[in-house]
Every structure is written in structure tokens, then in C-alpha cells.
Design a protein around this motif. Structure first.
Motif, mmCIF file in Angstrom:
data_model
loop_
_atom_site.group_PDB
_atom_site.id
_atom_site.type_symbol
_atom_site.label_atom_id
_atom_site.label_comp_id
_atom_site.label_asym_id
_atom_site.label_seq_id
_atom_site.Cartn_x
_atom_site.Cartn_y
_atom_site.Cartn_z
ATOM 1 N N VAL A 171 0.862 -1.186 0.000
ATOM 2 C CA VAL A 171 0.000 0.000 0.000
ATOM 3 C C VAL A 171 0.895 1.231 0.000
ATOM 4 N N TYR A 172 0.725 2.048 -1.003
ATOM 5 C CA TYR A 172 1.541 3.251 -1.143
ATOM 6 C C TYR A 172 0.754 4.483 -0.711
ATOM 7 N N SER A 173 1.484 5.462 -0.232
ATOM 8 C CA SER A 173 0.870 6.720 0.180
ATOM 9 C C SER A 173 1.542 7.869 -0.562
ATOM 10 N N ASP A 174 0.768 8.927 -0.814
ATOM 11 C CA ASP A 174 1.340 10.123 -1.453
ATOM 12 C C ASP A 174 2.313 10.837 -0.520
ATOM 13 N N ASP A 175 2.131 10.579 0.772
ATOM 14 C CA ASP A 175 3.003 11.205 1.770
ATOM 15 C C ASP A 175 4.146 10.249 2.084
#
Length: 409
Positions: A171-175
Motif C-alpha cells: 500500500v503506497y501513500s502520497d506522503d
């Protein structure tokens, strides 16, 4: 029981290794061996399990050996996976592989939120669930109410017979400060495409095809974070209080499949010994049973197989006992589970390779089972869970005071 509460430390004796329900399951598995042996060649030709084999496994209740009792499952101790896979592996490693894989997913679903369990088992408690736990194969992003998932996963064993699939993803986050998370996503078959890619040398009958997902939405309750599966109460503990559903999933992951290698190796040894009892050397008409080299190989192979069985079962029994005490294993113990899981399967592979070489040209004939046992042994050993370099390196790191490199533990 509320999430976070300690699991029950008691369990009916019938569910434990040696109990009546456990013994009944073992008896049912044993009764299937003759017909599974008869179908082994056709299973390879089909590249997936025959429908009658899956029917036999369903009727015996084997797929549901670790399913919660509240759903009608047997809810056996974890070691049942090793024991049942060993038995079926003596007839056909592909059948044992799919049985153990698919049965373990009922166990894992018992750790998801109740809403996920009810959705899957409410429709059909016998439903089969495939998987692919290769996290980098997927990419997930957080959206309102859940996740958007995209990716292509290999090695989804038995997927053609399954109505659901557990797919692992990062799971990737923009932050960037949030980092990445490992999570498992439960999808219905309509949300992924099966790609017929399974053309292989070993475990040919497992139908371990690729699956592809293009931007599927997965609701929050149909996912579980790997961090919630590292030992101790899980989201499913509220309805499944058995310590079975608090075991550290990926620490014990090798033992989902290690029994397959054990059964395959035991069958190879049994076959070799039986042939050696009666076979006469082609060149000098001497009895093979009189050769010291034959005797030594039988001794060495049997020692490796017996040692592997002890290692596998001990790990499962120890983990189960710790879970009953409410104890969560530390990282040293978790890496030891992984080390021993790979090492024990490597022992089985060594035994099969040695017996294959000792059999000479006889092992080359496709009409015999030895060549299949050899191919299956090496196919099993190629699974990442049995890569001793990886497991051994991580164990050594932790033993030396360095952090674990396995993010699933």
C-alpha cells in the motif's frame, strides 16, 4: 470476545493432534490415497486437479480442517496441515499442495473481520479461496472506504476452482512520511482475471496460474494488515477465540506446504526400498538389497525424512502451545520457524535427489513415479519459503543483533 482480549487457552481434546476428530480426519485422508495415485498421471495432463479429486477432498472435509467450528469447520490444530499434506503427498504432491494451500486460506479468513467471513462463508462455507502472497506484484492506494488495487500476481494455486482470492500488495501513500504497508486483499473471482500460464516441469497438477487485477475497489473490511497477523489477537478473534487464529501467519508460512515435501519424499523412499528388496542388478545379477551402498542410502534418506518430520511437527506444536498461553513469539523465534521450515524441506529434497540418482536409468522412465517425485520435489523446493539462503540469512541477522529483513514477520 473483544479485539485485544486474550484468546481462550483451552481447546477440546478432539481437535488436537491425537484427538478423535483429528484422528478421523487423518483416516479420511488415508482412505483417498489409492484413488489419488491412480489419477496422478491424468492430474499432470490436466495441469489442475480433476473434478472428482476436488469432490473427494470436499466430502472428506479436508479443505475445512482449519476452518472455524462456528462455520462447521473442523478447527483442528495447525499441525494438521503438515500431517494431512504428508499423507496426500505420498500419493500425489500436486493434490497435497492444493489441499494445504486452500485449507490454509480458511484459517487465514478466520483472522479477517467478521463481515468478511460472513460474506464469504455466508454464501457457501465450502467455497475455495486462492492466494498469491507476492507483495511487490500489487500496488494499492487508500481511497474512501477502502483501497484501489492493481497488479498481476503469479503462482495462484488452484485458482480455477476458487470463488475468492487473497492477494498481497504493498500500500503506497502520497506522503513519503507514511512509508509503505503490507496488506492482504480478499477479492471475488469477478474482480480478477485468470491467465493460463501454468506450463511447468513439477507440481504440474496444481494449476498455479497468474491472476490480474485492474483497478478493483476493495472495502476496508475485506482487507487485513500483515501487522495484524504477526501473532496475538487478530480482527477475527472477536468471533473465533481459538488460539489457532492468533498464530503468527508468515512466521509459520513454510509449514502450510512443508508436509507436501515430506509426503513426496516418504513415498520416494518407500518405493525405492520396495524395489531394492526384489531387484536384481542388470550387469551382474546380484541382489540390490545385498549392496552396502543400497543399505546406506536407505538409512541416510530415512534419517533425513524422519528428521524433517520432527522439525516440522515440533515447530507447529510449539507455536500452538505458545498461542494457548497467550504468548507472542519474539523475532528470534519467528526467524527460527522460517529457518527450520526451509531446512526441513531441503532435507526432503536431498533425500529424493539421492534416491533418484541411486535408481539409475530406471528413474528416467515416464511410466514410473520416480521421475515425477523428483520433479515435484524440486518444484516444491523452489518456493521462496524454502529458500534456505534467504531464511538462513535473516535468522543469522537477528541472532547477531541486526534487524529482520523480512517485513512480513
Amino acid at each position: 470476545m473483544a479485539p485485544g482480549q486474550e484468546p481462550s487457552k483451552t481447546q477440546p481434546a478432539g481437535l488436537q493432534a491425537g484427538g478423535e476428530i483429528y484422528a478421523s480426519m487423518i483416516t479420511k485422508a488415508r482412505s483417498l490415497l489409492p484413488r489419488l495415485r491412480e489419477r496422478a498421471a491424468r492430474t499432470e495432463e490436466l495441469r489442475h486437479l480433476p473434478a472428482e479429486t476436488e469432490k473427494d477432498l470436499h466430502e472428506a472435509g479436508l479443505f475445512r480442517m482449519l476452518q472455524p467450528a462456528r462455520i462447521g469447520g473442523a478447527e483442528l490444530d495447525y499441525v494438521a496441515l503438515v500431517d494431512c499434506a504428508e499423507l496426500l503427498g505420498q500419493a500425489d504432491a500436486s493434490v497435497a499442495w492444493n489441499l494445504a494451500n486452500l485449507a490454509s486460506h480458511h484459517w487465514m479468513l478466520g483472522m479477517f473481520e467478521r463481515r468478511a467471513q460472513d460474506l464469504v462463508w455466508g454464501r457457501n462455507p465450502d467455497t475455495l479461496i486462492a492466494s498469491s502472497f507476492i507483495f511487490p506484484a500489487g500496488r494499492a492506494t487508500r481511497v474512501k472506504g477502502g483501497y484501489q488495487l492493481h497488479g498481476s500476481w503469479p503462482f495462484s494455486s488452484g485458482v480455477a476452482s476458487c470463488e475468492w482470492n487473497m492477494l498481497a500488495s504493498v500500500v503506497y501513500s502520497d506522503d513519503d512520511a507514511d512509508g509503505i504497508e503490507y496488506r492482504i486483499f480478499l477479492l471475488p473471482s469477478g474482480d480478477y482475471k485468470v491467465l493460463d500460464t501454468w506450463n511447468v516441469a513439477g507440481l504440474r497438477g496444481t494449476g498455479s496460474c497468474d491472476v490480474e487485477v485492474r483497478d478493483a475497489f476493495v472495502a476496508d473490511h475485506m482487507t487485513v494488515a500483515v501487522g495484524n497477523l504477526s501473532g496475538g489477537p487478530t480482527p477475527g478473534s472477536a468471533v473465533n477465540p481459538n488460539p489457532l487464529y492468533t498464530l503468527p501467519v508468515f512466521s509459520l508460512f513454510p509449514y502450510v506446504l512443508s508436509g507436501v515435501a515430506l509426503g513426496n519424499a516418504q513415498a520416494c523412499l518407500d518405493d525405492y526400498t520396495e524395489v531394492a528388496r526384489h531387484r536384481i542388478s542388470t550387469y551382474n545379477r546380484a541382489k540390490l538389497s545385498d549392496f552396502q551402498s543400497t543399505q546406506i542410502k536407505i538409512a541416510e534418506a530415512s534419517a533425513k525424512i524422519d528428521a524433517a518430520r520432527l522439525i516440522m511437527r515440533s515447530a507447529c506444536l510449539d507455536a500452538m502451545e505458545a498461542a494457548r498461553r497467550g504468548h507472542i513469539p519474539d523475532m528470534a523465534t519467528k526467524t527460527r520457524y522460517r529457518r527450520d521450515g526451509s531446512f526441513s524441506v531441503n532435507l526432503c529434497t536431498d533425500a529424493v535427489s539421492m534416491l533418484f540418482a541411486a535408481s539409475g536409468a530406471r528413474g528416467l522412465f515416464t511410466s514410473g513415479v520416480l521421475q515425477r517425485q523428483f520433479r515435484d520435489a524440486h518444484a516444491i523446493n523452489s518456493h521462496l519459503a524454502f529458500n534456505f539462503d534467504a531464511a538462513g540469512t535473516n535468522y543469522g541477522r537477528v541472532a547477531l543483533g541486526l534487524p529482520s529483513e523480512n517485513l512480513t514477520l
